[in-house]
Scaffold this active site. Structure first.
Site, PDB file in Angstrom:
ATOM      1  N   HIS A 387     -30.568 -70.238   4.866  1.00 21.03           N
ATOM      2  CA  HIS A 387     -31.651 -69.641   5.649  1.00 21.03           C
ATOM      3  C   HIS A 387     -31.408 -69.849   7.142  1.00 21.03           C
ATOM      4  O   HIS A 387     -31.448 -68.897   7.932  1.00 21.03           O
ATOM      5  CB  HIS A 387     -32.974 -70.284   5.226  1.00 21.03           C
ATOM      6  CG  HIS A 387     -34.179 -69.775   5.933  1.00 21.03           C
ATOM      7  ND1 HIS A 387     -35.050 -68.863   5.371  1.00 21.03           N
ATOM      8  CD2 HIS A 387     -34.680 -70.030   7.177  1.00 21.03           C
ATOM      9  CE1 HIS A 387     -36.024 -68.595   6.227  1.00 21.03           C
ATOM     10  NE2 HIS A 387     -35.822 -69.295   7.330  1.00 21.03           N
ATOM     11  N   GLU A 388     -31.136 -71.098   7.521  1.00 24.77           N
ATOM     12  CA  GLU A 388     -30.953 -71.397   8.945  1.00 24.77           C
ATOM     13  C   GLU A 388     -29.678 -70.759   9.498  1.00 24.77           C
ATOM     14  O   GLU A 388     -29.643 -70.350  10.666  1.00 24.77           O
ATOM     15  CB  GLU A 388     -30.952 -72.909   9.182  1.00 24.77           C
ATOM     16  CG  GLU A 388     -32.229 -73.623   8.776  1.00 24.77           C
ATOM     17  CD  GLU A 388     -33.485 -73.038   9.403  1.00 24.77           C
ATOM     18  OE1 GLU A 388     -33.394 -72.365  10.453  1.00 24.77           O
ATOM     19  OE2 GLU A 388     -34.581 -73.239   8.831  1.00 24.77           O
ATOM     20  N   HIS A 391     -30.521 -67.248  10.579  1.00 25.68           N
ATOM     21  CA  HIS A 391     -31.007 -67.214  11.960  1.00 25.68           C
ATOM     22  C   HIS A 391     -29.864 -67.386  12.954  1.00 25.68           C
ATOM     23  O   HIS A 391     -29.771 -66.666  13.956  1.00 25.68           O
ATOM     24  CB  HIS A 391     -32.015 -68.354  12.188  1.00 25.68           C
ATOM     25  CG  HIS A 391     -33.323 -68.171  11.519  1.00 25.68           C
ATOM     26  ND1 HIS A 391     -34.107 -67.041  11.673  1.00 25.68           N
ATOM     27  CD2 HIS A 391     -34.027 -68.999  10.687  1.00 25.68           C
ATOM     28  CE1 HIS A 391     -35.220 -67.180  10.978  1.00 25.68           C
ATOM     29  NE2 HIS A 391     -35.191 -68.346  10.369  1.00 25.68           N
ATOM     30  N   HIS A 394     -27.446 -64.421  13.201  1.00 28.06           N
ATOM     31  CA  HIS A 394     -28.195 -63.341  13.859  1.00 28.06           C
ATOM     32  C   HIS A 394     -28.193 -63.573  15.374  1.00 28.06           C
ATOM     33  O   HIS A 394     -27.895 -62.669  16.169  1.00 28.06           O
ATOM     34  CB  HIS A 394     -29.626 -63.318  13.316  1.00 28.06           C
ATOM     35  CG  HIS A 394     -30.437 -62.137  13.749  1.00 28.06           C
ATOM     36  ND1 HIS A 394     -31.776 -61.984  13.439  1.00 28.06           N
ATOM     37  CD2 HIS A 394     -30.113 -61.033  14.480  1.00 28.06           C
ATOM     38  CE1 HIS A 394     -32.229 -60.870  13.946  1.00 28.06           C
ATOM     39  NE2 HIS A 394     -31.246 -60.263  14.599  1.00 28.06           N
TER      40      HIS A 394
END
Length: 599
Positions: A387-388, A391, A394
């Site tokens: 998940h991190e 980020h 991105h």
């Protein structure tokens, strides 16, 4: 219990490398002093004014450059602080950086009013100048807000009223986090367990139903004691939203909140409508939960209990390999960025004394993205890592491909890349596993994630809009009314399988997001967009993959978030992405039920 390491005892390779931002704390201090002096030059631009495209370019570039330099100062200090919050030196550096942010903001507060004093036609003419092409979109957004900007005197009054308008939220946060104390919960053996904001959900995940019930009653009975006071703070918060919306000429408080990210209100309404049309899937899931737990009556304190008892261990080294392999559909370049992050110490891996809890991705223009973890050897932490990194990559792509002023991205799309990565990891693990118990555990986690992110946050969004609408129509928000509205929504969403009790009516009182002005719906839309995009990439071609990377991950804030998603393949102005997300939930529910029958 193993004693936590001190920060200085951590292996260097398990900590993040911040030397690429500043080689030393001394270098940070020098940069801090330099920026303090540079901030003072803002007054020169204020006095000079803007009389040409060249003047405009000069002031915008100066402001951007200072913002970039401040970003590095802040990121370095807050990461140093978070790695050991007990370190007085880094507490001080972090506080000084925050104070510098206030000084920087105050020094440049003249810029927006100055831009608004330039008539729209002239500003548009300036924006067409080739030298200003990097700021053209920013200027377009400024012009779109023009009709909601007031006179200097009125703007000053609203600014001065800011502390008053923020008072309901500030009061609630202090009361909720500092003043509320809950009665200890008691387990089936008579042992007491502390109930806090941090322990509550963990207690509800316990296999001890006596403990769950005790924690549930402790929490909501306490909120019930103060429901009239908390109704007043929430009502005051809604009043502040309505006041600023009316003052600025918006049609409603929701119109104002969504316009900040240029989101059409139909996106909000379609989310609620599609989720309501598919509540039978959530009802089916709650019926299944009741059956698996073997309960005659399923209650709200049974909602968080895991349905699969499985010790799914994963070490950090194993997790790294799984995440890299799982994201293979995004191509070699994406995987190389992941490897770079692992090899170049973007991740601060393990817990130590004083380290901030939880996990996040941070960084700024001109730095690496950094990830804070507090690693535990389980599958949940592996999903957090994926998940991190969603980020972080991105941000990496956006900063590499956009100018500093457009390298960030709005909250409306912020959770898409991270949730996308989780979807790819779940797909990969499910196909790799040959243990049905672990597959069931994985599916249970996905179902729970969807319930909490799409169904629950949409219920919150529906509640939030209902109470704003009531207040806009002149109806007071008493505790009785808030309990009634929330209770009816809870009945509708969870269905007949869940025995209704009046305590859950008070849940609105413990949700801080209701003080954030139409924020929660974005969790549900982001999850839905990610589910759609992950399906496109997993089942599509290299062209689909490249479209996701080039039209979404690399775009930053160079376009409106709705348009960025549309160009990547998801049109959030239609029902389709939410409907696809519902099919995703149904598919996982089917798989879960099918595997259960084999047990």
């Amino acid at each position: 219990m193993t004693e936590l390491l001190k920060r200085e005892d951590q292996r260097v390779e398990d900590t993040w490398d911040l030397s690429s931002i500043f080689e030393s704390d001394e270098a940070w201090e020098e940069a801090f002093k330099t920026l303090e002096k540079e901030i003072e030059k803002a007054n020169n631009y204020k006095e000079k004014g803007i009389n040409s495209a060249e003047d405009l370019l000069e002031v915008l570039e100066a402001e951007r450059e200072l913002s970039v330099e401040f970003g590095k100062l802040y990121v370095y200090s807050h990461l140093k602080h978070d790695q050991d919050t007990s370190n007085g030196k880094y507490q001080s550096m972090n506080n000084r950086a925050s104070q510098l942010a206030t000084k920087l903001s105050a020094a440049w507060s003249f810029l927006m009013p100055m831009l608004m004093h330039i008539d729209e036609e002239t500003l548009n003419t300036y924006a067409e100048d080739e030298k200003l092409k990097e700021f053209k979109f920013d200027l377009e957004k400024i012009n779109k807000k023009r009709k909601h900007v007031l006179s200097d005197k009125e703007e000053k009054l609203i600014a001065q009223a800011g502390l008053v308008l923020d008072n309901p939220s500030s009061t609630y946060m202090i009361f909720n986090n500092a003043d509320l104390e809950f009665k200890n919960a008691v387990d089936k053996d008579g042992n007491e367990r502390a109930v806090t904001q941090g322990t509550y959900i963990d207690l509800l995940k316990s296999n001890d139903r006596v403990l769950r019930k005790s924690a549930y009653e402790s929490l909501y009975n306490k909120y019930g004691e103060f429901e009239n006071t908390l109704a007043q703070t929430l009502s005051g918060e809604v009043d502040s939203h309505i006041f600023t919306a009316l003052a600025r000429g918006y049609e409603s408080s929701r119109d104002q909140a969504l316009s900040n990210n240029h989101i059409p209100e139909e996106v909000y309404d379609q989310l609620v409508d599609v989720v309501n049309d598919n509540l039978h899937l959530l009802h089916r899931y709650t019926e299944l939960r009741k059956e698996i737990l073997g309960l005659d009556k399923l209650t709200m304190y049974d909602i968080y209990t895991p349905l699969v008892d499985e010790d799914f261990k994963v070490t950090y080294e194993e997790a790294k390999e799984h995440v890299i392999d799982a994201l293979e559909p995004l191509g070699e370049e994406y995987q190389d960025i992941l490897k770079e992050g692992f090899e170049n110490r973007w991740v601060d891996v393990y817990e130590n004394k004083g380290k901030r809890s939880g996990a996040y991705s941070s960084g700024t223009y001109g730095t690496n993205p950094y990830i804070l973890m507090n690693w535990q050897d389980n599958v949940d932490n592996m999903f957090t890592l994926a998940h991190e990194f969603g980020h972080s990559v991105h941000s990496y792509y956006s900063r590499k491909n956009q100018t500093a002023n457009q390298s960030g991205y709005s909250i409306f799309v912020a959770e898409v890349a991270s949730t996308f990565n989780e979807a790819l990891l779940a797909h990969y693990l499910y196909n790799q596993l040959d243990d049905d118990k672990k597959k069931l555990y994985l599916l249970n986690e996905q179902l729970e994630g969807f319930r909490g992110t799409v169904f629950r946050q949409t219920m919150f969004a529906e509640f939030e809009h209902k109470i704003h609408t009531l207040k806009e129509n002149g109806e007071p928000l008493t505790a009785e009314k808030l309990n009634e509205v929330y209770g009816e929504l809870n009945k509708k969403y969870f269905g007949d399988a869940v025995e209704y009790d009046e305590l859950i009516e008070k849940e609105w009182a413990r949700i801080p997001h209701f003080y954030m002005n139409y924020y929660v719906y974005q969790y549900a839309t982001g999850y839905s967009a990610a589910a759609t995009l992950s399906e496109i990439v997993l089942n599509g071609t290299e062209e689909d993959r490249d479209r996701y990377i080039n039209e979404f991950l690399k775009k930053g804030s160079s376009n409106y978030p709705i348009e960025i998603l549309k160009n990547a393949g998801v049109d959030m102005t239609t029902r389709e992405p939410i409907e696809k997300a519902m099919r995703f939930f149904e598919e996982k529910l089917d798989q879960f039920e099918s595997l259960l029958k084999k047990q």
